[in-house]
Design a protein around this motif. Structure first.
Motif, PDB file in Angstrom:
ATOM      1  N   UNK A  89      -5.310   0.885  -6.013  1.00  9.39           N
ATOM      2  CA  UNK A  89      -5.578   0.774  -4.600  1.00  9.39           C
ATOM      3  C   UNK A  89      -6.553  -0.038  -4.305  1.00  9.39           C
ATOM      4  N   UNK A  90      -6.841  -1.043  -4.709  1.00  8.58           N
ATOM      5  CA  UNK A  90      -7.956  -2.026  -4.554  1.00  8.58           C
ATOM      6  C   UNK A  90      -7.500  -3.374  -4.003  1.00  8.58           C
ATOM      7  N   UNK A  91      -6.261  -3.664  -4.223  1.00  8.02           N
ATOM      8  CA  UNK A  91      -5.729  -5.164  -4.100  1.00  8.02           C
ATOM      9  C   UNK A  91      -4.933  -4.892  -2.519  1.00  8.02           C
ATOM     10  N   UNK A  92      -5.517  -5.766  -1.615  1.00  6.01           N
ATOM     11  CA  UNK A  92      -4.777  -5.825  -0.258  1.00  6.01           C
ATOM     12  C   UNK A  92      -4.170  -7.195  -0.333  1.00  6.01           C
ATOM     13  N   UNK A  93      -3.082  -7.168   0.678  1.00  6.71           N
ATOM     14  CA  UNK A  93      -2.640  -6.035   1.549  1.00  6.71           C
ATOM     15  C   UNK A  93      -1.899  -4.913   1.049  1.00  6.71           C
ATOM     16  N   UNK A  94      -1.538  -5.088  -0.080  1.00  7.71           N
ATOM     17  CA  UNK A  94      -0.543  -4.115  -0.762  1.00  7.71           C
ATOM     18  C   UNK A  94      -1.125  -2.719  -0.291  1.00  7.71           C
ATOM     19  N   UNK A  95      -2.356  -2.388  -0.947  1.00  2.00           N
ATOM     20  CA  UNK A  95      -3.095  -1.097  -0.804  1.00  2.00           C
ATOM     21  C   UNK A  95      -2.771  -0.239   0.766  1.00  2.00           C
ATOM     22  N   UNK A  96      -3.076  -1.359   1.688  1.00  2.00           N
ATOM     23  CA  UNK A  96      -2.925  -0.868   2.867  1.00  2.00           C
ATOM     24  C   UNK A  96      -1.789  -0.141   3.560  1.00  2.00           C
ATOM     25  N   UNK A  97      -0.587  -0.632   2.675  1.00  4.32           N
ATOM     26  CA  UNK A  97       0.675  -0.048   2.767  1.00  4.32           C
ATOM     27  C   UNK A  97       0.676   1.390   3.348  1.00  4.32           C
ATOM     28  N   UNK A  98      -0.295   2.266   2.476  1.00  2.88           N
ATOM     29  CA  UNK A  98      -0.071   3.794   2.690  1.00  2.88           C
ATOM     30  C   UNK A  98      -0.454   4.237   3.947  1.00  2.88           C
ATOM     31  N   UNK A  99      -1.031   3.300   4.899  1.00  2.00           N
ATOM     32  CA  UNK A  99      -1.256   3.697   6.024  1.00  2.00           C
ATOM     33  C   UNK A  99      -0.264   3.763   7.028  1.00  2.00           C
TER      34      UNK A  99
END
Ligand code: CNA
Length: 238
Positions: free
Chosen positions: A191-201
């Motif tokens: 969960x360090x690669x964005x924007x992918x990681x931000x999907x959780x929000x």
């Protein structure tokens, strides 16, 4: 009830499971991830891997890019593991809405999953940058130097390089699936690669499950956290 029993119950009860995964989903199939101790980032190269697989490096030094890509990023001949297979089963049973993946190895589809949102593309698709002709991963693996189409154009893998944007349609579908999810399982990703990681929000429910060997920046947001191997958990799920 312990954490595993709770997760089993949530899986039984859910009708809109969404799974969001990364490279850790495929390590038990034999494909190394990036950030584990034996991952790609711990190996020594002339340039850091994130530099080599960036768009500007690809433009400047395509010969080097394709040498690295063929050797380190083209996982052919691997088989899905219990996690891929369980997810495909849940979709078939009508309880899983989507698999969202940062992986580029095609193993979810090989296991039978149909609704797979590949945020970072797939090594299985390669297109001529001039005439759009399709080439297989096997063709690309066998090609030499900078792979050329019969029309002379460069054949580029349909993989999102650093500095490149994500496909908007894939991103929107992922957001919509996560918004609707009654159970969100996030697994095998640092969960360090964005924007992918931000999907959780975008998740609005209260059943966020994180399964990852190492800690992640989102551990404190999760309703259940497992620092274990995916296979050990998924092999026990219904
Ligand atoms: P990452 O940053 O390498 O993180 C992987 C995480 O998975 C680590 O935190 C590990 O602790 C964890 N992990 C590894 N194996 C297991 C396991 N068996 N059980 C539980 N946890 C485990 O990978 P991310 O996906 O977060 O980073 C995003 C990159 C990696 C994406 O752009 C991918 O395209 C890229 N990648 C993909 C593949 C693939 O397609 N198989 C392989 C390597 C890298």
């Amino acid at each position: 009830m312990n954490n595993l029993e709770t997760l089993k119950q949530w899986v039984e009860e859910s009708r809109h499971i969404v799974f969001f995964g990364g490279a850790g989903v495929s390590t038990e199939s034999g494909i190394p991830d990036f950030r584990s101790v034996d991952g790609l980032y711990s190996q020594k190269f002339e340039y850091p891997p994130e530099v080599i697989i960036s768009h500007s490096f690809y433009e400047r030094n395509p010969e080097y890019f394709f040498r690295f890509y063929r050797e380190k990023m083209l996982p052919l001949g691997f088989e899905p593991n219990v996690t891929h297979r369980r997810l495909a089963q849940w979709e078939q049973e009508g309880k899983l809405d989507a698999v969202i993946t940062q992986n580029i190895d095609g193993l979810h589809q090989k296991a039978g999953s149909k609704r797979v949102y590949e945020l970072h593309g797939s090594v299985l698709r390669n297109y001529c940058t001039r005439c759009r002709k399709f080439y297989s991963a096997e063709w690309l693996k066998e090609s030499k130097g900078v792979p050329r189409c019969s029309c002379g154009g460069i054949v580029k893998p349909d993989v999102v390089l650093y500095e490149e944007g994500l496909d908007q349609d894939t991103l929107m579908k992922s957001v919509m699936a996560i918004r609707r999810a009654d159970l969100l399982i996030v697994a095998g990703t640092s969960l360090t690669v964005y924007p992918a990681a931000g999907l959780i929000n975008y998740y609005q429910g209260n059943r966020l499950v994180l399964i990852n060997r190492d800690e992640t920046p989102y551990d404190s947001q999760a309703d259940l956290v497992f620092h274990e191997s995916l296979g050990s958990i998924f092999s026990q799920l219904p």
